[in-house]
Design an enzyme around this catalytic site. Structure first.
Site, PDB file in Angstrom:
ATOM      1  N   GLU A   1     -10.802  -8.593 -11.231  1.00 20.74           N
ATOM      2  CA  GLU A   1      -9.580  -9.352 -11.431  1.00 20.74           C
ATOM      3  C   GLU A   1      -9.861 -10.396 -12.499  1.00 20.74           C
ATOM      4  O   GLU A   1     -11.015 -10.808 -12.681  1.00 20.74           O
ATOM      5  CB  GLU A   1      -9.237 -10.040 -10.101  1.00 20.74           C
ATOM      6  CG  GLU A   1      -7.858 -10.634  -9.986  1.00 20.74           C
ATOM      7  CD  GLU A   1      -7.703 -11.404  -8.659  1.00 20.74           C
ATOM      8  OE1 GLU A   1      -8.490 -11.149  -7.734  1.00 20.74           O
ATOM      9  OE2 GLU A   1      -6.820 -12.263  -8.591  1.00 20.74           O
TER      10      GLU A   1
ATOM     11  N   GLU B   1     -11.059  -9.068 -22.798  1.00 16.54           N
ATOM     12  CA  GLU B   1     -10.437  -9.843 -21.719  1.00 16.54           C
ATOM     13  C   GLU B   1      -9.006 -10.252 -22.031  1.00 16.54           C
ATOM     14  O   GLU B   1      -8.226 -10.516 -21.127  1.00 16.54           O
ATOM     15  CB  GLU B   1     -11.254 -11.110 -21.430  1.00 16.54           C
ATOM     16  CG  GLU B   1     -12.720 -10.874 -21.116  1.00 16.54           C
ATOM     17  CD  GLU B   1     -12.943 -10.043 -19.850  1.00 16.54           C
ATOM     18  OE1 GLU B   1     -12.037 -10.015 -18.994  1.00 16.54           O
ATOM     19  OE2 GLU B   1     -14.014  -9.419 -19.745  1.00 16.54           O
TER      20      GLU B   1
ATOM     21  N   GLU C   1     -16.011  -9.310 -26.459  1.00 17.91           N
ATOM     22  CA  GLU C   1     -15.720  -9.732 -25.085  1.00 17.91           C
ATOM     23  C   GLU C   1     -14.352 -10.396 -24.995  1.00 17.91           C
ATOM     24  O   GLU C   1     -13.571 -10.148 -24.075  1.00 17.91           O
ATOM     25  CB  GLU C   1     -16.787 -10.714 -24.598  1.00 17.91           C
ATOM     26  CG  GLU C   1     -18.141 -10.087 -24.340  1.00 17.91           C
ATOM     27  CD  GLU C   1     -18.112  -9.059 -23.214  1.00 17.91           C
ATOM     28  OE1 GLU C   1     -17.276  -9.182 -22.294  1.00 17.91           O
ATOM     29  OE2 GLU C   1     -18.916  -8.098 -23.271  1.00 17.91           O
TER      30      GLU C   1
ATOM     31  N   PRO D   1     -35.461 -19.168 -16.820  1.00 10.79           N
ATOM     32  CA  PRO D   1     -35.975 -17.867 -16.376  1.00 10.79           C
ATOM     33  C   PRO D   1     -35.312 -17.372 -15.090  1.00 10.79           C
ATOM     34  O   PRO D   1     -35.235 -16.172 -14.868  1.00 10.79           O
ATOM     35  CB  PRO D   1     -37.464 -18.142 -16.131  1.00 10.79           C
ATOM     36  CG  PRO D   1     -37.780 -19.356 -16.905  1.00 10.79           C
ATOM     37  CD  PRO D   1     -36.525 -20.171 -16.957  1.00 10.79           C
ATOM     38  N   ASP D   2     -34.827 -18.284 -14.265  1.00 10.63           N
ATOM     39  CA  ASP D   2     -34.277 -17.832 -12.988  1.00 10.63           C
ATOM     40  C   ASP D   2     -32.771 -17.986 -12.881  1.00 10.63           C
ATOM     41  O   ASP D   2     -32.234 -18.082 -11.786  1.00 10.63           O
ATOM     42  CB  ASP D   2     -34.963 -18.578 -11.835  1.00 10.63           C
ATOM     43  CG  ASP D   2     -34.872 -20.077 -12.042  1.00 10.63           C
ATOM     44  OD1 ASP D   2     -34.294 -20.501 -13.070  1.00 10.63           O
ATOM     45  OD2 ASP D   2     -35.366 -20.824 -11.186  1.00 10.63           O
TER      46      ASP D   2
ATOM     47  N   GLY E   1     -18.175 -12.218 -19.897  1.00 10.43           N
ATOM     48  CA  GLY E   1     -19.273 -12.027 -20.850  1.00 10.43           C
ATOM     49  C   GLY E   1     -19.848 -10.644 -20.710  1.00 10.43           C
ATOM     50  O   GLY E   1     -19.365  -9.836 -19.910  1.00 10.43           O
TER      51      GLY E   1
END
Lengths: 225, 225
Positions: free
Chosen positions: A114, A65, A61, A82-83, A45
DNA sequence: CCCACCGGTGTCAATTACACACTAATTATA
DNA sequence: TATAATTAGTGTGTAATTGACACCGGTGGG
């Protein structure tokens, strides 16, 4: 009150890329090359560009990849605890992609040390809340497979009914009856014969292709019990 | 590269609040009190606090507009086109909520000049991309109604089968057969008799309540054809 | 040439979905 | 207070769908 008066979170897109390889359902993960979670595996991401739509960011993205752009891509869910990121407030819009395995060579993007395919049935510990995100993506994939014609996106353009059935069995994690499977998939009218046959092992098998004008028809009509 | 090195969009939540009033499916809209789109009707929403989860933000907006907190709330989709807001880059995470109409008095929040219910079948022009968002929410509500037991969230605690059927008919926009409806809903085992009756017009009708331990069971099992 | 391997096919029984019309209990009205 | 109007509640027959189940067919390899 102007936009700038509100604190702004960072926004990323994460793309869960599924494929079928060697009769296994696999997902593309990257090994993080920088903190936080350096060295851990994660869903690929990146940050959303300021002039880029969310879907464009997801496609970018995906292309970084895999080098592939023209695959099935669907928004999954937005995760915003939030965390969830130790660096600060980061909201991520998760997408999932389905692609046929052939001719896709995973590439390690910028931040990744990788990149490789992992079986969804045998995953390493994942960075951030990515284990939750992946579990949710898998659940959604199974659900969609039962109700829509999305499974074809994981197969090459031409495929045999046995290959298709094997794909369903791997994803759903259960055996299906051959005759009932064929009856149902054929009566759904979503595939058509190509006219060609696959030879090489045992009796040659008819090859089928997905009728892409049929996608909408199958929506909201359960394919499997 | 640190978080601050990436441009950060503003992030809002918008909450589509559905209810049933007078045999009509309605949605709560606010009249915007400030530019942009001042004076136009819009889906209620607001900025996500920097230490607030997305769901908390949605619940907060819901409570600001209705005073109610304990209702059905589900993340719908995240809309993030770069030009969806003329003020700049604003990504919105849309939620939808279902609530029974009784005892909810819409309140105009901070930014709103006015708040009221609108029939989803007769809407005013909407600000931003809110017409798209609302159309998508309605589609999702109909879909969920067919497959899950979510419809009860729109009714008072006790209801008659006729009221329930009327709710389904209003939302789905089609007539349903009374006997088949009753048979299906009863055999699904998601409601139970309260023992009381509703009187006042014609023959008294048995009152039912939703068995909330039954929500999960019904998931992924189609209730209506 | 025969064996191993995978591809392909049909039926019957059980369940589920659908269409469809009358009787029952109450309230309003003549 | 009899009668009409209103809403609640109930069952059956038919068609369609689902699911369980076993054998023959064509090719490649030994």
């Amino acid at each position: 009150m102007a936009l700038e008066d509100y604190p702004r979170p960072s926004v990323t897109v994460d793309v869960i890329i599924f494929t079928l390889r060697g009769n296994d359902l696999q997902v593309l993960l990257i090994k993080r090359g920088h903190p936080p979670f350096e060295g851990m595996w994660a869903i690929p991401g990146g940050f959303v560009g300021i002039d880029e739509s969310l879907e464009e960011a997801a496609l970018r993205e995906l292309e970084e990849e895999t080098g592939v752009r023209d695959v099935y891509l669907e928004q999954l869910y937005t995760f915003g605890d939030p965390d969830r990121d130790p660096r600060g407030r980061v909201i991520t819009v998760a997408y999932f992609a389905l692609m046929p395995a052939h001719a896709v060579q995973p590439r390690a993007g910028d931040d990744a040390a990788e990149a490789r395919w992992w079986s969804v049935y045998d995953l390493p510990p994942l960075a951030f809340d990515h284990a939750d995100i992946l579990a949710y993506a898998l659940q959604r994939l199974r659900y969609k497979l039962e109700y829509t014609a999305v499974g074809f996106e994981l197969l090459p353009e031409a495929f045999t009914l046995s290959e298709l059935q094997a794909a369903y069995e791997v994803i759903l994690g259960e055996k299906l009856d051959k005759r009932n499977f064929r009856r149902k998939i054929l009566s759904a009218g979503v595939i058509e014969e190509t006219g060609a046959y696959r030879t090489g092992e045992g009796r040659p098998a008819k090859l089928y292709r997905f009728r892409d004008d049929a996608v909408a028809e199958v929506k909201a009509r359960r394919l499997f019990p």
